[in-house]
Design an enzyme around this catalytic site. Structure first.
Site, PDB file in Angstrom:
ATOM      1  N   ASP A 346       0.862  -1.185   0.000  1.00  0.00           N
ATOM      2  CA  ASP A 346       0.000   0.000   0.000  1.00  0.00           C
ATOM      3  C   ASP A 346       0.900   1.237   0.000  1.00  0.00           C
ATOM      4  O   ASP A 346       2.133   1.107  -0.014  1.00  0.00           O
ATOM      5  CB  ASP A 346      -0.927   0.007   1.225  1.00  0.00           C
ATOM      6  N   ASP A 348       1.394   4.681   2.325  1.00  0.00           N
ATOM      7  CA  ASP A 348       0.969   5.305   3.577  1.00  0.00           C
ATOM      8  C   ASP A 348       1.334   6.794   3.585  1.00  0.00           C
ATOM      9  O   ASP A 348       2.427   7.170   3.163  1.00  0.00           O
ATOM     10  CB  ASP A 348       1.670   4.614   4.755  1.00  0.00           C
ATOM     11  N   ASP A 396      -3.235   4.432   2.664  1.00  0.00           N
ATOM     12  CA  ASP A 396      -3.551   4.672   4.081  1.00  0.00           C
ATOM     13  C   ASP A 396      -3.314   6.143   4.373  1.00  0.00           C
ATOM     14  O   ASP A 396      -2.185   6.629   4.238  1.00  0.00           O
ATOM     15  CB  ASP A 396      -2.618   3.844   4.973  1.00  0.00           C
TER      16      ASP A 396
HETATM   17  N1  DCP Z   1       1.381   0.656  11.641  1.00  0.00           N
HETATM   18  C1  DCP Z   1       0.953   0.775  12.939  1.00  0.00           C
HETATM   19  N2  DCP Z   1      -0.232   0.260  13.309  1.00  0.00           N
HETATM   20  C2  DCP Z   1      -1.023  -0.388  12.423  1.00  0.00           C
HETATM   21  C3  DCP Z   1      -0.615  -0.489  11.089  1.00  0.00           C
HETATM   22  C4  DCP Z   1       0.609   0.042  10.742  1.00  0.00           C
HETATM   23  O1  DCP Z   1       1.669   1.326  13.766  1.00  0.00           O
HETATM   24  N3  DCP Z   1      -2.187  -0.892  12.815  1.00  0.00           N
HETATM   25  C5  DCP Z   1       2.662   1.256  11.260  1.00  0.00           C
HETATM   26  C6  DCP Z   1       3.784   0.314  11.193  1.00  0.00           C
HETATM   27  C7  DCP Z   1       3.974   0.078   9.736  1.00  0.00           C
HETATM   28  C8  DCP Z   1       3.471   1.357   9.108  1.00  0.00           C
HETATM   29  O2  DCP Z   1       2.497   1.835  10.010  1.00  0.00           O
HETATM   30  O3  DCP Z   1       5.292  -0.147   9.384  1.00  0.00           O
HETATM   31  C9  DCP Z   1       2.884   1.127   7.767  1.00  0.00           C
HETATM   32  O4  DCP Z   1       2.083  -0.053   7.764  1.00  0.00           O
HETATM   33  P1  DCP Z   1       2.041  -1.030   6.531  1.00  0.00           P
HETATM   34  O5  DCP Z   1       1.173  -2.173   6.911  1.00  0.00           O
HETATM   35  O6  DCP Z   1       1.668  -0.274   5.306  1.00  0.00           O
HETATM   36  O7  DCP Z   1       3.519  -1.595   6.442  1.00  0.00           O
HETATM   37  P2  DCP Z   1       4.742  -1.109   5.567  1.00  0.00           P
HETATM   38  O8  DCP Z   1       4.434   0.142   4.855  1.00  0.00           O
HETATM   39  O9  DCP Z   1       5.874  -1.122   6.499  1.00  0.00           O
HETATM   40  O10 DCP Z   1       4.933  -2.287   4.538  1.00  0.00           O
HETATM   41  P3  DCP Z   1       4.228  -2.521   3.125  1.00  0.00           P
HETATM   42  O11 DCP Z   1       5.297  -2.307   2.133  1.00  0.00           O
HETATM   43  O12 DCP Z   1       3.781  -3.940   3.160  1.00  0.00           O
HETATM   44  O13 DCP Z   1       3.107  -1.557   2.990  1.00  0.00           O
HETATM   45 MG    MG Z   2       2.742   0.414   3.655  1.00  0.00          MG
END
Ligand code: DCP
Ligand code: MG
Length: 472
Positions: A346, A348, A396
């Site tokens: 995604d 963010d 997000d």
């Molecule tokens: N996060 C959080 N609480 C949540 C979801 C996410 O604190 N309920 C934080 C930690 C994650 C960041 O937000 O690293 C972004 O979430 P993602 O699930 O989008 O994860 P990433 O961006 O790190 O990985 P991806 O490349 O899969 O999107």
């Molecule tokens: Mg992400």
């Protein structure tokens, strides 16, 4: 005719003449012209032996390389044979060298290839015994301090620097499969054990090649070590193989790949005997949430990863929409892309605006969504899937009060393991409570303010870790 496999065998050394033993190395080895002035090689004798070392030194000198007898700060390349990265680092630690941005710790394969090529070949990951992420770091300060010395590795990811350059992927991939399987089976303890193990191995500057290399590394429980040992010996883990072939694992993996489907729904579908998404979609008795409906509708788009170019394009759209309502707002890409990842599941974003009211903050996201909704209807993109020229991407959006932006930025940049360990560290080592909104000092009974991520790290007594070093 068999070809010599070792390029060294192709090099003719010439007749061996007995030379009188006299003072000075130059008498033994006549001086050779140095062709490659930028390099200064040192060949490690440890595990190589005196004879082979002398042979390689002489050979390299003949080829125009500068090879030094002694180790000094002017050395740019250390070449070793039969040594693991951890062994070379351990040896180097006792050598009292100044940190140098030049120093490469290389396997003998680099020297052999270079001599076959008649020039120093480019050093790549396969030659490097110890990775040099720092040269790729956008921060010039960090380039000056390659990981010459291994400090004691912390059990907390927030005290480790973890870039995307993972030398232990063969192990971490295995651990992640096992962790996911334990998650599907709701075994939190084992799930966490394998996630922590994967995280710590991702931070290592060298590849683990023997069990000796695992000594002194935290978060490696017996169960984890068994998997490492098996991978070292057989190249794969039987447990991982079994999980990958397991029907429950495969089904959960498939079901949770639908946006909006978590463990509860997967469990239900699995118990109902479903194994494919097509059958589920056709079951009229099943009720889907709006998220799941979108998940099925845009399934192909959403399972294909988001590229950085796509993320940048989305960023423009988000800024345009946000600025229509809050022209002062800051829009920052967070999550994996902020950590330097090339792809993501995604995109963010953190949105914050100086001087915004509570009402502004509450209304922004509904307004933005509304705007996009209207645009979508106007362009007729809602159902038009045939010959489509667009891609559905998960975005997000997080809006936060301006005073809390540093906490939100730190909290939404991740990785999840990094965040988990930041909170764990705050609680256990500092008696503080950290979340995505604030930092509370339980001893002083006050909220600690911060304008930047650096200040939060400082409050916690931690060295600052850059976003691209948070890929724990
Ligand atoms: N996060 C959080 N609480 C949540 C979801 C996410 O604190 N309920 C934080 C930690 C994650 C960041 O937000 O690293 C972004 O979430 P993602 O699930 O989008 O994860 P990433 O961006 O790190 O990985 P991806 O490349 O899969 O999107
Ligand atoms: Mg992400």
């Amino acid at each position: 005719m068999p070809l010599p496999t070792n390029p060294l065998q192709m090099v003719h050394l010439g007749p061996r003449k007995k030379r009188p033993r006299q003072m000075g190395a130059s008498m033994v080895c006549p001086p050779h012209d140095i062709k490659f002035q930028d390099l200064a090689l040192y060949i490690l004798e440890k595990k190589m032996g005196t004879t082979r070392r002398a042979f390689l030194m002489e050979l390299a000198r003949r080829k125009g390389f500068r090879v030094e007898d002694e180790l000094s700060d002017s050395i740019t390349h250390i070449v070793a044979e039969n040594n693991s990265g951890s062994e070379v680092l351990e040896w180097l630690q006792g050598q009292n060298l100044k940190a140098s941005s030049q120093l490469e710790l290389l396997d003998v394969s680099w020297l052999i290839e270079s001599m076959a090529a008649g020039r120093p070949v480019e050093t790549t990951g396969k030659h490097q015994l110890v990775k040099r992420d720092y040269s790729a770091s956008p921060n010039p300060e960090l380039q000056k301090t390659p990981p010459l010395v291994i400090k004691k590795i912390s059990q907390y990811a927030c005290q480790r620097r973890t870039t995307l350059n993972n030398c232990n992927q063969i192990f971490t991939d295995a651990f992640e499969v096992l962790a996911e399987n334990y998650e599907f089976r709701e075994n939190e303890v084992f799930c966490l054990a394998f996630m922590r193990a994967a995280s710590v191995l991702k931070s290592l500057p060298f590849t683990i090649i023997s069990m000796k290399d695992t000594e002194g590394i935290p978060c490696l429980e017996d169960k984890v070590k068994c998997v490492i040992e098996e991978i070292i010996e057989d190249g794969e883990s039987s447990e991982v193989k079994a999980v990958l072939n397991d029907e429950r694992y495969q089904s959960f993996k498939l079901f949770t790949s639908v946006f909006g489907v978590g463990l509860k729904t997967s469990e239900k579908w699995f118990r109902m005997g479903y194994r494919t998404l097509n059958k589920i979609k056709l079951d009229k008795t099943l009720k889907f949430t709006p998220m799941q409906k979108a998940g099925f509708l845009y399934y192909e788009d959403l399972v294909s990863c988001v590229t950085r170019a796509e993320a940048e394009a989305v960023c423009m759209l988000v800024k345009e929409a946000v600025w229509a309502f809050l022209p002062e707002a800051f829009v920052t890409m967070t999550g994996g892309f902020r950590r330097g990842k090339k792809i993501g599941h995604d995109v963010d974003f953190l949105i914050t605006s100086p001087g915004s009211t509570d009402e502004d903050e509450e209304q922004l996201l509904p307004k933005v969504i509304n705007l996009w909704e209207r645009k979508r209807v106007d362009s007729g993109k809602c159902s038009q899937q045939e010959g489509k020229t667009w891609k559905a991407i998960r975005v997000d959006l997080v809006m936060c009060p301006y005073e809390r932006r540093a906490f939100a930025l730190l909290g939404w940049t991740g990785s999840r393991q990094f965040e988990r360990d930041l909170r764990r560290y705050a609680t256990h080592e500092r008696k503080m409570i950290l979340d995505n909104h604030a930092l509370y000092d339980k001893t002083k009974k006050i909220f600690l303010k911060a304008e930047s991520e650096e200040e939060i790290f400082a409050h916690l007594g931690l060295d600052y870790i850059e976003p691209w070093e948070r890929n724990a």
